[in-house]
Design a protein around this motif. Structure first.
Motif, mmCIF file in Angstrom:
data_model
loop_
_atom_site.group_PDB
_atom_site.id
_atom_site.type_symbol
_atom_site.label_atom_id
_atom_site.label_comp_id
_atom_site.label_asym_id
_atom_site.label_seq_id
_atom_site.Cartn_x
_atom_site.Cartn_y
_atom_site.Cartn_z
ATOM 1 N N VAL A 43 10.776 -5.258 2.352
ATOM 2 C CA VAL A 43 10.037 -4.798 3.541
ATOM 3 C C VAL A 43 10.243 -5.816 4.653
ATOM 4 O O VAL A 43 9.989 -7.008 4.475
ATOM 5 C CB VAL A 43 8.517 -4.673 3.228
ATOM 6 C CG1 VAL A 43 7.756 -4.242 4.472
ATOM 7 C CG2 VAL A 43 8.271 -3.691 2.085
ATOM 8 N N SER A 44 10.721 -5.331 5.805
ATOM 9 C CA SER A 44 10.947 -6.246 6.935
ATOM 10 C C SER A 44 9.614 -6.499 7.655
ATOM 11 O O SER A 44 8.631 -5.788 7.450
ATOM 12 C CB SER A 44 11.971 -5.653 7.894
ATOM 13 O OG SER A 44 11.419 -4.484 8.458
ATOM 14 N N ASP A 45 9.626 -7.503 8.510
ATOM 15 C CA ASP A 45 8.440 -7.908 9.264
ATOM 16 C C ASP A 45 7.801 -6.738 10.012
ATOM 17 O O ASP A 45 6.589 -6.552 9.975
ATOM 18 C CB ASP A 45 8.890 -8.966 10.291
ATOM 19 C CG ASP A 45 8.013 -10.183 10.224
ATOM 20 O OD1 ASP A 45 7.164 -10.248 9.317
ATOM 21 O OD2 ASP A 45 8.164 -11.064 11.087
ATOM 22 N N ASP A 46 8.644 -5.939 10.667
ATOM 23 C CA ASP A 46 8.166 -4.832 11.506
ATOM 24 C C ASP A 46 7.334 -3.829 10.715
ATOM 25 O O ASP A 46 6.432 -3.193 11.257
ATOM 26 C CB ASP A 46 9.361 -4.009 12.048
ATOM 27 C CG ASP A 46 10.237 -4.845 12.937
ATOM 28 O OD1 ASP A 46 9.815 -5.966 13.243
ATOM 29 O OD2 ASP A 46 11.324 -4.360 13.303
ATOM 30 N N ASN A 47 7.686 -3.664 9.445
ATOM 31 C CA ASN A 47 7.043 -2.610 8.643
ATOM 32 C C ASN A 47 5.921 -3.116 7.752
ATOM 33 O O ASN A 47 5.251 -2.328 7.086
ATOM 34 C CB ASN A 47 8.101 -1.952 7.736
ATOM 35 C CG ASN A 47 9.110 -1.186 8.549
ATOM 36 O OD1 ASN A 47 8.751 -0.566 9.541
ATOM 37 N ND2 ASN A 47 10.370 -1.260 8.149
ATOM 38 N N LEU A 48 5.708 -4.424 7.727
ATOM 39 C CA LEU A 48 4.818 -5.001 6.721
ATOM 40 C C LEU A 48 3.400 -4.426 6.773
ATOM 41 O O LEU A 48 2.844 -3.969 5.762
ATOM 42 C CB LEU A 48 4.788 -6.528 6.882
ATOM 43 C CG LEU A 48 3.991 -7.263 5.827
ATOM 44 C CD1 LEU A 48 4.584 -7.057 4.433
ATOM 45 C CD2 LEU A 48 3.944 -8.761 6.135
ATOM 46 N N ARG A 49 2.799 -4.430 7.955
ATOM 47 C CA ARG A 49 1.408 -3.971 8.078
ATOM 48 C C ARG A 49 1.275 -2.515 7.619
ATOM 49 O O ARG A 49 0.396 -2.161 6.839
ATOM 50 C CB ARG A 49 0.949 -4.129 9.536
ATOM 51 C CG ARG A 49 -0.479 -3.695 9.803
ATOM 52 C CD ARG A 49 -0.838 -3.940 11.261
ATOM 53 N NE ARG A 49 -0.962 -5.361 11.565
ATOM 54 C CZ ARG A 49 -2.082 -6.072 11.424
ATOM 55 N NH1 ARG A 49 -3.174 -5.476 10.993
ATOM 56 N NH2 ARG A 49 -2.115 -7.346 11.734
ATOM 57 N N HIS A 50 2.183 -1.671 8.100
ATOM 58 C CA HIS A 50 2.136 -0.244 7.760
ATOM 59 C C HIS A 50 2.286 -0.051 6.240
ATOM 60 O O HIS A 50 1.529 0.703 5.620
ATOM 61 C CB HIS A 50 3.250 0.482 8.517
ATOM 62 C CG HIS A 50 3.348 1.926 8.183
ATOM 63 N ND1 HIS A 50 2.355 2.828 8.492
ATOM 64 C CD2 HIS A 50 4.300 2.629 7.518
ATOM 65 C CE1 HIS A 50 2.689 4.019 8.048
ATOM 66 N NE2 HIS A 50 3.864 3.930 7.447
ATOM 67 N N VAL A 51 3.253 -0.763 5.660
ATOM 68 C CA VAL A 51 3.486 -0.620 4.211
ATOM 69 C C VAL A 51 2.245 -1.050 3.429
ATOM 70 O O VAL A 51 1.811 -0.369 2.493
ATOM 71 C CB VAL A 51 4.728 -1.446 3.785
ATOM 72 C CG1 VAL A 51 4.798 -1.583 2.268
ATOM 73 C CG2 VAL A 51 5.999 -0.811 4.326
ATOM 74 N N LEU A 52 1.646 -2.175 3.832
ATOM 75 C CA LEU A 52 0.485 -2.687 3.081
ATOM 76 C C LEU A 52 -0.703 -1.726 3.151
ATOM 77 O O LEU A 52 -1.502 -1.652 2.226
ATOM 78 C CB LEU A 52 0.084 -4.071 3.588
ATOM 79 C CG LEU A 52 1.044 -5.198 3.200
ATOM 80 C CD1 LEU A 52 0.613 -6.523 3.814
ATOM 81 C CD2 LEU A 52 1.153 -5.339 1.680
ATOM 82 N N HIS A 53 -0.817 -1.000 4.248
ATOM 83 C CA HIS A 53 -1.924 -0.048 4.343
ATOM 84 C C HIS A 53 -1.594 1.287 3.669
ATOM 85 O O HIS A 53 -2.485 2.084 3.391
ATOM 86 C CB HIS A 53 -2.328 0.155 5.809
ATOM 87 C CG HIS A 53 -3.110 -1.017 6.335
ATOM 88 N ND1 HIS A 53 -2.702 -1.809 7.382
ATOM 89 C CD2 HIS A 53 -4.264 -1.586 5.901
ATOM 90 C CE1 HIS A 53 -3.568 -2.791 7.573
ATOM 91 N NE2 HIS A 53 -4.528 -2.672 6.689
ATOM 92 N N THR A 54 -0.326 1.504 3.384
ATOM 93 C CA THR A 54 0.080 2.763 2.744
ATOM 94 C C THR A 54 0.083 2.644 1.218
ATOM 95 O O THR A 54 -0.282 3.581 0.503
ATOM 96 C CB THR A 54 1.498 3.164 3.232
ATOM 97 O OG1 THR A 54 1.478 3.215 4.651
ATOM 98 C CG2 THR A 54 1.921 4.514 2.677
ATOM 99 N N LEU A 55 0.492 1.486 0.713
ATOM 100 C CA LEU A 55 0.652 1.331 -0.746
ATOM 101 C C LEU A 55 -0.608 1.690 -1.554
ATOM 102 O O LEU A 55 -0.497 2.351 -2.597
ATOM 103 C CB LEU A 55 1.109 -0.100 -1.081
ATOM 104 C CG LEU A 55 2.555 -0.444 -0.709
ATOM 105 C CD1 LEU A 55 2.839 -1.924 -0.995
ATOM 106 C CD2 LEU A 55 3.545 0.432 -1.460
ATOM 107 N N PRO A 56 -1.816 1.284 -1.115
ATOM 108 C CA PRO A 56 -2.992 1.630 -1.931
ATOM 109 C C PRO A 56 -3.163 3.137 -2.091
ATOM 110 O O PRO A 56 -3.675 3.608 -3.110
ATOM 111 C CB PRO A 56 -4.170 1.039 -1.140
ATOM 112 C CG PRO A 56 -3.569 -0.032 -0.299
ATOM 113 C CD PRO A 56 -2.175 0.430 0.032
ATOM 114 N N ARG A 57 -2.689 3.922 -1.128
ATOM 115 C CA ARG A 57 -2.814 5.390 -1.211
ATOM 116 C C ARG A 57 -1.740 5.988 -2.103
ATOM 117 O O ARG A 57 -1.715 7.195 -2.341
ATOM 118 C CB ARG A 57 -2.708 6.005 0.193
ATOM 119 C CG ARG A 57 -3.934 5.696 1.041
ATOM 120 C CD ARG A 57 -3.842 6.377 2.395
ATOM 121 N NE ARG A 57 -3.774 5.386 3.460
ATOM 122 C CZ ARG A 57 -3.099 5.518 4.584
ATOM 123 N NH1 ARG A 57 -2.388 6.588 4.809
ATOM 124 N NH2 ARG A 57 -3.120 4.568 5.484
#
Ligand code: NAP
Length: 277
Positions: A43-57
């Motif tokens: 996961v690149s820097d740009d996508n980190l926040r979005h990925v972290l909020h998506t993974l729990p779902r």
């Protein structure tokens, strides 16, 4: 423990191909017959926040974090443990059932657990420690040595201002020593820790003079590729106790595995062999 039928965890970094964590966690999942999986996630820097909020779902109960995101995740997490705050970086995230993100740092725990297993007679309170290096790993090592009761720490780093910053952050037990004088304080220490990348495959050779090492000193190297570094080989030949860095990598994973998958895994020869094979 999670209530997911098939809990997922993983390691996020960029790049991530080198990580040994998937092999380790999958080994434990298989050994204990636990349904679940652990996957590498580039996961690149740009996508980190979005990925972290998506993974729990998506059924993820948490992730490990590695280079280059260990500092950035601190500002994304909803809650950060005191030890991660002190270290200034997180390597483990736990996702609550409400999607909240809890950040922790287990590197210091792994460092001390490895020494306790590899050198059960080691008593950190017996004398000063010398720590070589002042990068990210050094912060976890220093914080855990202080917690373990080491009375004094000689800290030496090629770039001295970085060591001075650690002294400011961790306090009066730390004495900064010029890099060219690192060899001089080793003889006063009962513990020597290399947290630099010197001696690692592909990195520069370890050249700190070791003539002052006293027999019985505990010497440990965070570098684990190669497993027996030049530092450990020299120390062993001089009658020191040595502990390699692989155990730290294995032990730092224990609290996360237990939290995510509900079973405290063992770090033993079988675990080491599974990672080395
Ligand atoms: P880092 O933040 O990049 O720090 C690297 C350290 O190495 C700095 O102190 C740096 O000094 C020093 N260094 C690099 N090249 C040098 C050279 N040619 N001469 C003298 N010093 C040099 O890296 P890190 O995350 O702290 O990791 C450091 C090492 O520990 C790596 O080998 C890593 O694989 C290992 N590690 C192992 C574990 C484990 O579980 N066993 C866990 C974490 C890290 P400057 O400040 O002067 O650049």
């Amino acid at each position: 423990m999670t209530d997911h039928a098939f809990p997922l965890a993983g390691v996020i970094g960029y790049p991530i191909g080198h990580s040994k964590s998937p092999r380790l966690h999958r080994y434990w999942l298989g050994r204990y017959g636990i349904a679940g999986d652990y996957v590498p996630l580039p996961v690149s820097d740009d996508n980190l926040r979005h990925v972290l909020h998506t993974l729990p779902r998506m059924g993820f109960v948490g992730v490990n974090i590695t280079i280059p995101h260990k500092v950035t995740v601190m500002s994304i997490a909803d809650q950060v443990t005191d030890r991660a705050t002190l270290i200034g970086a997180a390597n483990t995230l736990i996702f609550g059932s409400d999607g909240r993100i809890y950040a922790d740092n287990t590197d210091g725990y792994g460092f001390i657990a490895n020494l306790k297993q590899g050198a059960p007679d080691w008593d950190p309170s017996l004398g000063p420690a010398t720590v070589l290096g002042a990068g990210g790993a050094a912060r976890a090592v220093i914080s855990s040595l202080i917690d373990a009761g080491v009375p004094h720490i000689f800290l030496s780093n090629r770039t001295r201002p970085k060591a001075e910053t650690l002294k400011q952050d961790f306090g009066s037990r730390i004495e900064v020593v010029d890099w060219v004088k690192a060899g001089n304080v080793i003889e006063d220490s009962t513990t020597l820790v290399n947290t630099t990348s010197l001696g690692m495959q592909g990195a520069a050779e370890f050249r700190v003079p070791l003539d002052g090492l006293r027999p019985g000193t505990l010497v440990t190297d965070l570098v684990y590729a190669p497993l027996r570094t030049k530092l450990l080989e020299t120390a062993e030949a001089m009658g020191c106790q040595t502990v390699d860095g692989l155990g730290m990598l294995l032990h730092q994973a224990v609290p996360a595995f237990e939290r995510w998958f509900g079973r405290r895994p063992e770090v033993d020869d079988a675990t080491r062999n599974a990672i080395l094979s």
